[in-house]
Design a protein around this motif. Structure first.
Motif, PDB file in Angstrom:
ATOM      1  N   ALA A  53       7.047  36.212  15.967  1.00 32.06           N
ATOM      2  CA  ALA A  53       6.268  37.329  15.429  1.00 32.06           C
ATOM      3  C   ALA A  53       6.227  38.552  16.348  1.00 32.06           C
ATOM      4  CB  ALA A  53       4.841  36.861  15.129  1.00 32.06           C
ATOM      5  N   SER A  54       6.739  38.441  17.569  1.00 29.36           N
ATOM      6  CA  SER A  54       6.788  39.619  18.453  1.00 29.36           C
ATOM      7  C   SER A  54       8.052  40.449  18.229  1.00 29.36           C
ATOM      8  CB  SER A  54       6.732  39.194  19.927  1.00 29.36           C
ATOM      9  OG  SER A  54       7.975  38.656  20.360  1.00 29.36           O
ATOM     10  N   PHE A  55       8.952  39.968  17.366  1.00 33.63           N
ATOM     11  CA  PHE A  55      10.199  40.698  17.115  1.00 33.63           C
ATOM     12  C   PHE A  55       9.991  41.693  15.970  1.00 33.63           C
ATOM     13  CE2 PHE A  55      13.015  36.798  18.467  1.00 33.63           C
ATOM     14  CZ  PHE A  55      12.536  36.905  19.757  1.00 33.63           C
ATOM     15  N   ASP A  71      -2.974  38.001  14.381  1.00 32.30           N
ATOM     16  CA  ASP A  71      -3.999  36.985  14.579  1.00 32.30           C
ATOM     17  C   ASP A  71      -5.157  37.507  15.445  1.00 32.30           C
ATOM     18  OD1 ASP A  71      -4.624  34.536  13.667  1.00 32.30           O
ATOM     19  OD2 ASP A  71      -3.396  33.390  15.083  1.00 32.30           O
ATOM     20  N   GLY A  72      -5.509  38.780  15.210  1.00 33.16           N
ATOM     21  CA  GLY A  72      -6.636  39.358  15.941  1.00 33.16           C
ATOM     22  C   GLY A  72      -6.296  39.955  17.292  1.00 33.16           C
ATOM     23  N   LEU A  73      -5.024  39.862  17.690  1.00 30.23           N
ATOM     24  CA  LEU A  73      -4.625  40.409  18.991  1.00 30.23           C
ATOM     25  C   LEU A  73      -3.639  41.555  18.787  1.00 30.23           C
ATOM     26  CD1 LEU A  73      -3.806  37.084  20.909  1.00 30.23           C
ATOM     27  CD2 LEU A  73      -5.876  38.474  21.156  1.00 30.23           C
ATOM     28  N   PRO A  74      -3.739  42.614  19.618  1.00 25.41           N
ATOM     29  CA  PRO A  74      -2.713  43.661  19.547  1.00 25.41           C
ATOM     30  C   PRO A  74      -1.377  43.080  20.010  1.00 25.41           C
ATOM     31  CG  PRO A  74      -4.210  44.061  21.400  1.00 25.41           C
ATOM     32  CD  PRO A  74      -4.737  42.859  20.665  1.00 25.41           C
ATOM     33  N   GLN A  75      -0.327  43.459  19.300  1.00 28.14           N
ATOM     34  CA  GLN A  75       1.001  42.919  19.622  1.00 28.14           C
ATOM     35  C   GLN A  75       2.023  44.043  19.605  1.00 28.14           C
ATOM     36  OE1 GLN A  75       2.252  39.622  20.359  1.00 28.14           O
ATOM     37  NE2 GLN A  75       3.986  40.937  20.884  1.00 28.14           N
ATOM     38  N   SER A 114       3.300  35.249  24.424  1.00 24.16           N
ATOM     39  CA  SER A 114       2.821  34.666  25.676  1.00 24.16           C
ATOM     40  C   SER A 114       3.436  35.435  26.830  1.00 24.16           C
ATOM     41  CB  SER A 114       3.221  33.194  25.735  1.00 24.16           C
ATOM     42  OG  SER A 114       2.648  32.581  26.862  1.00 24.16           O
ATOM     43  N   TYR A 115       2.695  36.377  27.376  1.00 22.54           N
ATOM     44  CA  TYR A 115       3.208  37.129  28.519  1.00 22.54           C
ATOM     45  C   TYR A 115       3.014  36.324  29.800  1.00 22.54           C
ATOM     46  CZ  TYR A 115       3.360  41.236  25.401  1.00 22.54           C
ATOM     47  OH  TYR A 115       3.637  42.109  24.390  1.00 22.54           O
ATOM     48  N   ASN A 121      -1.170  34.673  24.848  1.00 24.26           N
ATOM     49  CA  ASN A 121      -1.981  35.891  24.944  1.00 24.26           C
ATOM     50  C   ASN A 121      -3.399  35.723  24.415  1.00 24.26           C
ATOM     51  OD1 ASN A 121       0.345  36.932  25.977  1.00 24.26           O
ATOM     52  ND2 ASN A 121       0.695  38.448  24.369  1.00 24.26           N
ATOM     53  N   GLY A 122      -3.639  34.682  23.636  1.00 27.45           N
ATOM     54  CA  GLY A 122      -4.990  34.414  23.155  1.00 27.45           C
ATOM     55  C   GLY A 122      -5.714  33.360  23.989  1.00 27.45           C
TER      56      GLY A 122
END
Ligand code: VGL
Ligand code: ZN
Length: 198
Positions: A53-55, A71-75, A114-115, A121-122
């Motif tokens: 989903a980050s692509f 999912d509630g997080l900025p991406q 996942s950085y 990330n959550g």
């Protein structure tokens, strides 16, 4: 006991790669040299499924660099990179791997990025890196790699949260600088959080 964490030293983050970090390849000789000072060396590896989903490519109508809510997080939306079992996801060939005790993969769940090498990330799931280091008696970690303003930063911040004394090798790290100044701000954020920058 101290450990060296090599963050995402992968082909896709080096010049010519899918998400090239300027001068990313220049940290490899430094990373090889630094390893000699450590009894324990671990690495992280960005390891995405093709439908991650980050692509940006998985969000029709969106482009690279857009920021969406996931999912509630900025991406941030990235080019396809570090796809599992592709050459771009491999650790750089010139990286000395003989001392790497374990490689922790991250970004494997298509639904969340996942950085950090420790958590997504959550902060929902751990990669196992934290428990591994604690099981080895590690109290102090040194972080370097790619990219300073993303995976290096969040790995260092999570290390602080996990109560490791945390150091950053800034000269053995390089950043994306999507917005000019991002790398400098990332280093400032790390310092503020208690990371010792060298
Ligand atoms: C990274 C963006 C997306 C990194 C990974 O390794 O810093 N950045 N995936
Ligand atoms: Zn990634």
């Amino acid at each position: 006991m101290k450990a060296l964490i090599l963050v995402d030293l992968q082909n896709d983050f080096c010049p010519g790669g899918a998400l090239a970090v300027p001068e990313g390849d220049q940290v490899i000789p430094l990373a090889n040299e630094l390893q000699k000072q450590f009894d324990l060396v671990v690495a992280t590896q960005d390891w995405h499924p093709r439908d991650h989903a980050s692509f940006a490519s998985n969000h029709p109508g969106r482009k690279i660099g857009d920021v969406i809510e996931l999912d509630g997080l900025p991406q941030v939306l990235w080019p396809d990179h570090c796809v599992q079992n592709t050459p771009g996801a491999e650790l750089v060939a010139s990286l000395d791997k003989t001392n790497i005790a374990r490689v922790f993969q991250k970004g494997t769940d298509r639904c969340i990025d996942s950085y950090s090498g420790f958590f997504d990330n959550g902060h929902r799931k751990a990669t196992g890196l934290g428990n591994y280091l604690k099981s080895k008696g590690v109290t102090e970690v040194y972080v370097c790699g790619l990219a300073t303003d993303y995976c290096v930063k969040f790995t260092a911040l999570d290390a602080v949260q996990l109560r490791f004394k945390t150091h950053l090798y800034a000269n053995a790290s390089r950043g994306v600088d999507l917005k000019p100044g991002d790398v400098d701000r990332a280093i400032e954020d790390m310092k503020q959080a208690g990371v010792e920058v060298k």
